[in-house]
Design an enzyme around this catalytic site. Structure first.
Site, short mmCIF file in Angstrom:
data_model
loop_
_atom_site.label_atom_id
_atom_site.label_comp_id
_atom_site.label_asym_id
_atom_site.label_seq_id
_atom_site.Cartn_x
_atom_site.Cartn_y
_atom_site.Cartn_z
CE LYS A 51 -3.14 2.99 0.59
NZ LYS A 51 -4.24 3.28 -0.28
CB CYS A 101 -3.97 8.75 -0.35
SG CYS A 101 -5.71 8.58 0.01
N1 SAJ Z 1 -1.30 14.68 -9.23
C1 SAJ Z 1 -0.35 15.41 -9.95
N2 SAJ Z 1 0.13 14.89 -11.11
C2 SAJ Z 1 -0.29 13.70 -11.60
C3 SAJ Z 1 -1.23 12.94 -10.87
C4 SAJ Z 1 -1.72 13.47 -9.68
O1 SAJ Z 1 0.06 16.51 -9.54
O2 SAJ Z 1 0.17 13.31 -12.69
C5 SAJ Z 1 -1.83 15.21 -7.96
C6 SAJ Z 1 -3.34 15.37 -7.94
O3 SAJ Z 1 -3.75 16.59 -8.53
C7 SAJ Z 1 -3.63 15.31 -6.45
C8 SAJ Z 1 -2.58 14.30 -5.96
O4 SAJ Z 1 -1.59 14.24 -6.95
O5 SAJ Z 1 -3.39 16.55 -5.84
C9 SAJ Z 1 -3.12 12.90 -5.71
O6 SAJ Z 1 -4.06 12.53 -6.70
P1 SAJ Z 1 -4.14 11.05 -7.32
O7 SAJ Z 1 -5.25 11.01 -8.29
O8 SAJ Z 1 -2.81 10.65 -7.81
O9 SAJ Z 1 -4.42 10.11 -6.07
P2 SAJ Z 1 -5.49 10.07 -4.86
O10 SAJ Z 1 -4.81 10.64 -3.65
O11 SAJ Z 1 -6.80 10.62 -5.24
O12 SAJ Z 1 -5.65 8.47 -4.71
C10 SAJ Z 1 -4.49 7.67 -4.50
C11 SAJ Z 1 -4.52 6.48 -5.49
N3 SAJ Z 1 -3.22 5.82 -5.48
C12 SAJ Z 1 -2.54 5.57 -6.61
O13 SAJ Z 1 -2.93 5.91 -7.70
C13 SAJ Z 1 -1.24 4.85 -6.47
C14 SAJ Z 1 -5.63 5.52 -5.07
O14 SAJ Z 1 -5.58 4.33 -5.88
C15 SAJ Z 1 -5.47 5.13 -3.60
O15 SAJ Z 1 -6.51 4.24 -3.18
C16 SAJ Z 1 -5.58 6.41 -2.78
O16 SAJ Z 1 -4.47 7.25 -3.16
C17 SAJ Z 1 -5.49 6.03 -1.31
O17 SAJ Z 1 -6.56 6.02 -0.67
O18 SAJ Z 1 -4.41 5.71 -0.83
#
Ligand code: SAJ
Length: 434
Positions: A215, A269
């Protein structure tokens, strides 16, 4: 193993959808939350969180008679712990002069303490909350042992991380692969039996500490990769390159998949979990530590970008578009966009923020506009902070009548510069030094 009744402790973003999904699949579920306001809301048939499809699933579960809610757990065949593990407020660790954040495990500890008096031989206990490595073995098992029963011998104990993406929780809960880490292989099998009630993705059995690491590794991997994208954006600014174009070209390589830069990493997360590794092994995690530092510094980088063009911010009126932590969700917690707004205000700017997914949100110190038009009215500049689809779809003609501003800062590469230039706007994009 067969389960007639389960008890889910913690009815937040993970616990509530999980409880409702089990109940909708025919299992008797007692959902437990220590917050009586949440329990009252749920008893009225309402829900306290926004997640597409959750209201319908919750209503179906209630109507089936399989789901009840309470502030106290009861005896059951299985207990699921899905409580939050945020940062510990007011305390940090230190290694070689560098501060790191610590996990607040009090809710997990309380949940385990609420379970042990109810524990019977043959029960299954599952920890779902994101936790530092070895929590299942070294925190949960000893608390549950106060029942006089031993994990792995008298009852089953499992760590099974949730991995669902906010905005798509109900679908991913069912379709994603599920990792089940048991303290013994029999425990892992019991956990697999439980989740096979609704999981359609692959169910993979392993040991508890591996599951905990999996995780944290997933979210840390993403954080580090976003950090490198943010550093590439800074380098592109310096070298007169368009980072979005450079990333698009680099990603044509069959083994390269660079993520997107932006105003920072938010949510509860990805911006939190890497610290659980740093906390447990600061001497082994310089890369993870520095990736966190890079992403946490990104809102300030946005400020520098704006100051480079605008100069002194004192008295300037700025319309901030988007406050959510990522596109197309209404979740404003740990959002880099709100940090940008706060920093701009500290520099003396007057900011009007517009968040279409939560127009009524009340955030301390942030002035929320009632509409896009009122945010834009009288603004000297516009800063686009979240790549909501409805922002991406905006055309210059949609906003030109509402604003005198001709300066736009696009931190998420949402707008095609040429069209906006043609309409008389100056567009400064993050990561575009040209
Ligand atoms: N972000 C960027 N650039 C990117 C992708 C995301 O700046 O290319 C930013 C987003 O805008 C946001 C942050 O990162 O601020 C996180 O967004 P996210 O969509 O990457 O992830 P979360 O926090 O919504 O969900 C994550 C997911 N983990 C992964 O993709 C490895 C989800 O599958 C998990 O279940 C969740 O964390 C969790 O609960 O841990």
């Amino acid at each position: 193993m067969k389960f007639n009744k389960i008890c889910v402790l913690g009815l937040g973003y993970i616990g509530l959808p999980t409880a409702a999904t089990f109940a909708a699949h025919g299992i008797k579920v007692l959902g437990v939350d220590t917050n009586s306001d949440i329990v009252d809301t749920l008893r009225r048939g309402d829900i306290h969180i926004h997640e597409p499809g959750l209201r319908e699933t919750y209503k179906t579960a209630l109507a089936s008679g399989n789901l009840t809610v309470s502030t106290r757990p009861e005896e059951a065949d299985a207990f699921l712990i899905a409580v939050p593990t945020p940062f510990l407020e007011g305390r940090s660790g230190e290694y070689n002069g560098q501060q790191y954040k610590l996990a607040d495990m009090r809710a997990v500890t309380s949940a385990a303490e609420a379970i042990f008096p109810l524990l019977r031989k043959g029960n299954l206990v599952v920890l779902e909350s994101t936790s530092p490595p070895r929590t299942t073995l070294e925190l949960i098992a000893p608390i549950l042992a106060r029942s006089g029963l031993t994990a792995g011998r008298d009852f089953h104990l499992v760590y099974s991380p949730e991995r669902v993406l906010p905005g798509q929780i109900l679908r991913e809960l069912i379709e994603n692969a599920r990792v089940i880490g048991g303290v013994t292989s029999e425990s892992a099998q019991a956990g697999a039996d439980l989740y096979s009630v609704f999981v359609k993705g692959e169910i993979i059995q392993t040991d508890a500490t591996t599951a905990e690491m999996v995780k944290l590794m997933e979210n840390t991997y993403r954080d580090v990769n976003i950090a490198i994208a943010n550093e590439f954006a800074r380098l592109a600014d310096k070298f007169g390159v368009d980072v979005w174009e450079a990333i698009r070209l680099a990603n044509r390589h069959p083994r390269v998949k660079i993520l997107s830069p932006g105003p920072g990493v938010g949510g509860h997360c990805i911006s939190v979990d890497p610290w659980f590794f740093v906390e447990t092994a600061p001497e082994l995690t310089p890369l993870i530590y520095n990736a966190r530092r890079v992403n946490d510094a990104q809102p300030r980088y946005v400020l520098e970008l704006i100051k480079r063009t605008v100069g002194v911010l004192k008295g300037k009126k700025i319309a901030a578009l988007g406050l959510a932590y990522k596109p197309d969700v209404d979740d404003l917690r740990e959002s880099p966009a709100t940090q940008v707004v706060h920093i701009l205000q500290t520099e003396g700017a007057q900011v009007e923020a517009w968040e279409p997914f939560k127009p009524d949100a009340k955030l301390p110190g942030i002035h929320m506009a009632a509409s896009l038009e009122s945010a834009l009215k009288d603004s000297d500049a516009i800063v686009l902070l979240v790549r909501h689809t409805e922002f991406v779809n905006l055309k210059p003609s949609d906003i030109s009548a509402a604003t005198k501003a001709c300066l736009i800062f696009d931190t998420v590469n949402a707008w095609e510069s040429d069209a906006w230039h043609a309409a008389g706007f100056q567009v400064v994009r993050l990561g575009v030094g040209k």
